[in-house]
Write a protein that holds these residues in place. Structure first.
Motif, mmCIF file in Angstrom:
data_model
loop_
_atom_site.group_PDB
_atom_site.id
_atom_site.type_symbol
_atom_site.label_atom_id
_atom_site.label_comp_id
_atom_site.label_asym_id
_atom_site.label_seq_id
_atom_site.Cartn_x
_atom_site.Cartn_y
_atom_site.Cartn_z
ATOM 1 N N ILE A 108 -1.627 32.785 17.363
ATOM 2 C CA ILE A 108 -1.449 34.207 17.628
ATOM 3 C C ILE A 108 -0.057 34.402 18.227
ATOM 4 O O ILE A 108 0.447 33.558 18.956
ATOM 5 C CB ILE A 108 -2.522 34.803 18.562
ATOM 6 C CG1 ILE A 108 -2.758 33.906 19.767
ATOM 7 C CG2 ILE A 108 -3.813 35.050 17.816
ATOM 8 C CD1 ILE A 108 -3.690 34.518 20.790
ATOM 9 N N SER A 124 -2.709 30.066 20.839
ATOM 10 C CA SER A 124 -3.712 29.801 19.807
ATOM 11 C C SER A 124 -5.048 30.394 20.205
ATOM 12 O O SER A 124 -5.282 30.706 21.369
ATOM 13 C CB SER A 124 -3.879 28.300 19.629
ATOM 14 O OG SER A 124 -4.575 27.773 20.743
ATOM 15 N N TYR A 125 -5.902 30.544 19.218
ATOM 16 C CA TYR A 125 -7.251 31.014 19.493
ATOM 17 C C TYR A 125 -8.170 30.541 18.386
ATOM 18 O O TYR A 125 -7.726 30.332 17.247
ATOM 19 C CB TYR A 125 -7.278 32.544 19.601
ATOM 20 C CG TYR A 125 -8.427 33.046 20.455
ATOM 21 C CD1 TYR A 125 -8.398 32.892 21.834
ATOM 22 C CD2 TYR A 125 -9.539 33.635 19.879
ATOM 23 C CE1 TYR A 125 -9.450 33.327 22.618
ATOM 24 C CE2 TYR A 125 -10.601 34.078 20.657
ATOM 25 C CZ TYR A 125 -10.549 33.920 22.033
ATOM 26 O OH TYR A 125 -11.596 34.350 22.795
ATOM 27 N N ASP A 126 -9.445 30.384 18.724
ATOM 28 C CA ASP A 126 -10.405 29.895 17.739
ATOM 29 C C ASP A 126 -10.450 30.814 16.517
ATOM 30 O O ASP A 126 -10.536 32.036 16.657
ATOM 31 C CB ASP A 126 -11.806 29.796 18.355
ATOM 32 C CG ASP A 126 -11.904 28.642 19.331
ATOM 33 O OD1 ASP A 126 -11.485 27.539 18.967
ATOM 34 O OD2 ASP A 126 -12.366 28.858 20.465
ATOM 35 N N VAL A 181 -13.364 33.485 16.149
ATOM 36 C CA VAL A 181 -13.810 34.204 17.335
ATOM 37 C C VAL A 181 -12.982 35.479 17.509
ATOM 38 O O VAL A 181 -11.767 35.479 17.355
ATOM 39 C CB VAL A 181 -13.688 33.305 18.583
ATOM 40 C CG1 VAL A 181 -14.161 34.042 19.816
ATOM 41 C CG2 VAL A 181 -14.491 32.035 18.386
ATOM 42 N N ARG A 182 -13.689 36.563 17.824
ATOM 43 C CA ARG A 182 -13.006 37.848 18.048
ATOM 44 C C ARG A 182 -12.710 38.005 19.524
ATOM 45 O O ARG A 182 -13.486 37.579 20.367
ATOM 46 C CB ARG A 182 -13.922 38.995 17.601
ATOM 47 C CG ARG A 182 -14.185 38.961 16.118
ATOM 48 C CD ARG A 182 -15.184 40.022 15.702
ATOM 49 N NE ARG A 182 -15.436 39.893 14.264
ATOM 50 C CZ ARG A 182 -16.604 40.132 13.694
ATOM 51 N NH1 ARG A 182 -17.622 40.527 14.416
ATOM 52 N NH2 ARG A 182 -16.753 39.984 12.399
ATOM 53 N N TYR A 183 -11.594 38.641 19.798
ATOM 54 C CA TYR A 183 -11.249 38.931 21.194
ATOM 55 C C TYR A 183 -10.624 40.322 21.252
ATOM 56 O O TYR A 183 -9.886 40.715 20.337
ATOM 57 C CB TYR A 183 -10.293 37.867 21.744
ATOM 58 C CG TYR A 183 -10.056 38.045 23.225
ATOM 59 C CD1 TYR A 183 -11.006 37.613 24.148
ATOM 60 C CD2 TYR A 183 -8.915 38.679 23.687
ATOM 61 C CE1 TYR A 183 -10.815 37.812 25.508
ATOM 62 C CE2 TYR A 183 -8.713 38.880 25.045
ATOM 63 C CZ TYR A 183 -9.677 38.447 25.949
ATOM 64 O OH TYR A 183 -9.491 38.662 27.287
#
Lengths: 141, 536
Positions: B499, B518-520, B523-525
């Motif tokens: 991201i 980074s982010y999975d 998965v929403r955030y």
């Protein structure tokens, strides 16, 4: 009369989770979040595998709305208090494990660091009461 | 039988002199295509050239590959080899050399060989060989195209894993005077040629497929047109405005038609902010226009969803010129090492994808949820997989190469040609980006509408701050081994993606164009959004 009371009670119980879902789902009182590794005061050389422990609750994917389950967040060197009515922040010191991970490879610069775990619900809010681990201090050699 | 008995009885006798010697060999048969034509054209010249080719090319090449030239005829030759691999290799060398020799001559004077290779048990005499193995080799040669090498199934089985060539199966062929059909393969000297033939076949298939689709689509269109004509006829009698009749119909709410009508078309050049602001003077000026808008608004949305191919409102794109830039920084371990990256020209969306953009995808049932919030706010709470769904839908609906930007493209676009810490310089300035403690926007209003801050030198808005933005790349903890051609780095474990930009909830450090996180993947955030890129 008794029946009416029972019905009222069941209605309240059914709607309680919905009411609470606005911010933070209820967590069982005996839920325990802790570090399997490292232990408080550990001195570590280089990177390490940080392992998360959780008792009396389950680990699930972020987004999954199951009772008594959530996903891990690792707070590194965070001093601000946790906001109970806000999603757990996402940045370099708030690591999210929304895929249901229970361990992570952590690499930190040498020196003292604090680590703390926070369990988040489906939409990343802390539970109420918050399910958090003890804040531990480690030293990277 | 006699030989076996002799062997068993232990008599040490060599091969019988009287019996004709037989052996298994790879037979190469070659001959010049159109020899008589060449002879007619230029008898002496052709003869000389053929002899020279035999002397300079064919004989030495055969010897080099441990073969034996059995005989030459006027327009051809026969050679035997112990090894099928050497036989085919030799044939390829001859063919490739001939290409070089012919290159300087006019087409009519080309000496082109056709070559067949077969594996067979043959009778060998000093100046000739016999057997149907030889016949098959010469039959293969006769069906080969000029400049080609055809091999039999027997040869193919021996060499398929040893010689790096393409082999194109031509199936079982019946050849003259041979009872059983022979399996034939065409040798394609370089594997690329094999790909080419396959691609050609794919193209033909694709063409046929699209033709079939076109026929079906035509049929469907015809059917729909017929139906619609019926419908229009019906509605014409009713006074209510029909969705098809926008310009001609005497639509009574004239003022409302103004702001609502241009929206679905979204001319690319229109300045976006005032336009987006126009239809929503939020504190409802008066009840009447508001309700008219409410009535009008769903209508244009309903129009595209009616049969005639729903073309979505495309995000406004900005062309980003090609260039070389220095990616990364020394501010964070994840941003090292600093390295040079070459970027090809592409287009980037002017803003992060908005709630309005997203909900068109949701309305088309191509995106999995309807985003809440204001229409011109950036869409949030999307996972990388959600973002991919959106670009896939957009690309499909518009038939343009919409995609997520690569991480390198994102940083290049965010830097806008600068090498400073922020695009406006090395010092942070408040009011330049939507980040935490960078401006005085109340938390409740967040995320505020796209394009609320100054554009960067490339004319792009919200490249830093506003919402975190997914890019195509898998997460790597630093740039060790990153591609230098601006492409997305998708090798490796892809459980999380990159991201960029930082969000309104992150502080000024996250606004830096080189910042990465980074982010999975799935998965929403609530602060994660994205923008789209377009290949030219």
């Amino acid at each position: 009369m008794k029946i009416a009371k029972l019905i009222a009670l069941s209605v309240i119980l059914t709607f309680l989770p919905f009411a609470a879902s606005a911010q933070g789902k209820p967590a069982p009182k005996d839920a325990l979040l802790y570090f399997v590794w490292p232990q408080d005061g550990a001195a570590i050389k280089g990177g390490f595998w940080c392992r998360f422990g959780l008792r009396n609750m389950g680990v699930t994917h972020a987004g999954d709305n199951f009772q008594n389950s959530g996903h891990h967040h690792l707070l590194i060197d965070v001093n601000e208090p946790l906001e109970p009515n806000e999603p757990i922040p996402q940045d370099k010191s708030h690591l999210h494990f929304g895929a249901g991970q229970t361990e992570a490879r952590i690499e930190l610069p040498p020196g003292k660091h604090t680590l703390q775990l926070v369990l988040g619900d489906a939409s990343h809010y802390p539970f109420s009461p918050p399910v958090v681990s003890e804040k531990i201090t480690i030293r990277i050699k | 039988m006699a030989e076996i008995r002799n062997f068993k009885s232990g008599k040490n006798r060599g091969p019988p002199d009287d019996a004709t010697p037989r052996r298994l060999a790879a037979i190469v048969a070659g001959d010049i295509s159109g020899y008589s034509r060449l002879m007619q054209l230029d008898e002496e010249g052709t003869h000389n050239r053929v002899k020279r080719i035999e002397r300079d090319l064919i004989e030495p090449t055969i010897t080099e590959h441990h073969g034996r030239l059995v005989k030459t005829t006027g327009d051809g030759f026969i050679a035997i080899f112990d090894s099928p691999v050497e036989a085919v290799r030799c044939s390829i060398v001859i063919q490739q050399n001939l290409v070089g020799r012919n290159a300087s001559l006019p087409r009519d004077y080309w000496v082109e060989y056709r070559i067949g290779v077969n594996l067979g048990d043959v009778i060998i005499e000093t100046d000739d060989i016999y057997g149907d193995g030889v016949n098959i080799a010469s039959r293969l040669e006769s069906i080969a195209d000029p400049g080609q090498v055809y091999i039999s199934g027997g040869i193919y089985e021996q060499i398929k894993h040893k010689l790096v060539c393409g082999y194109e199966s031509l199936g079982d062929r019946k050849v003259k005077n041979i009872t059983d059909p022979v399996r034939v393969y065409r040798v394609l000297p370089d594997p690329a040629a094999f790909q080419r033939t396959r691609k050609r076949r794919e193209h033909i298939l694709l063409f046929l497929l699209s033709l079939a689709l076109l026929v079906i689509a035509g049929g469907a269109l015809w059917y729909l047109l017929l139906q619609q004509r019926g419908k229009v006829g019906n509605q014409a009698s009713a006074p209510i405005s029909s969705p098809a009749a926008t310009p001609g119909s005497p639509s009574p709410p004239a003022p409302a038609a103004g702001p609502a009508a241009p929206q679905p078309q979204s001319a690319p050049s229109v300045a976006p902010i005032p336009q987006q602001a126009a239809p929503r003077p939020s504190p409802t000026p008066s009840a009447a226009p508001a309700t008219q808008q409410a009535v009008q608004q769903p209508q244009p949305r309903a129009t595209p969803s009616t049969p005639q191919a729903s073309v979505p409102r495309e995000p406004e794109m900005k062309t980003v010129r090609a260039g070389i830039f220095t990616m990364g920084s020394n501010d964070d371990v994840t941003e090292k090492p600093v390295h040079q990256v070459t970027i090809k020209p592409f287009a980037m969306s002017l803003y992060p994808v908005s709630v309005r953009d997203w909900n068109e995808c949701a309305a088309a049932k191509a995106c999995s949820f309807v985003a809440p919030g204001k229409d011109d706010a950036p869409v949030t709470n999307v996972s990388w997989s959600d973002a991919k769904q959106f670009v896939a839908w957009l690309a499909d609906a518009t038939r343009k190469a919409y995609r997520l930007p690569s991480e390198a493209e994102w940083e290049y676009a965010a830097r806008g040609g600068t090498q400073t810490k922020y695009w406006w310089g090395d010092q942070f300035q408040s009011g330049m980006a939507n980040c935490r403690n960078c401006n005085d926007i109340a938390g409740a209003e967040q995320p505020i509408k796209v394009g609320s801050f100054k554009p960067n030198p490339f004319g792009l808005y919200d490249m830093g701050g506003s919402v975190d933005q997914w890019v195509e790349d898998c997460w790597h903890k630093n740039y060790q081994g990153a591609p230098a051609d601006g492409s997305a780095w998708v090798e490796g474990e892809c459980g999380s993606h990159v991201i960029r930009s930082g969000s309104w909830k992150n502080d000024a450090r996250y606004v830096r164009p080189s910042n990465r996180d980074s982010y999975d993947t799935n998965v929403r955030y609530p602060t994660h959004g994205f923008r789209v890129a377009l290949s030219p």
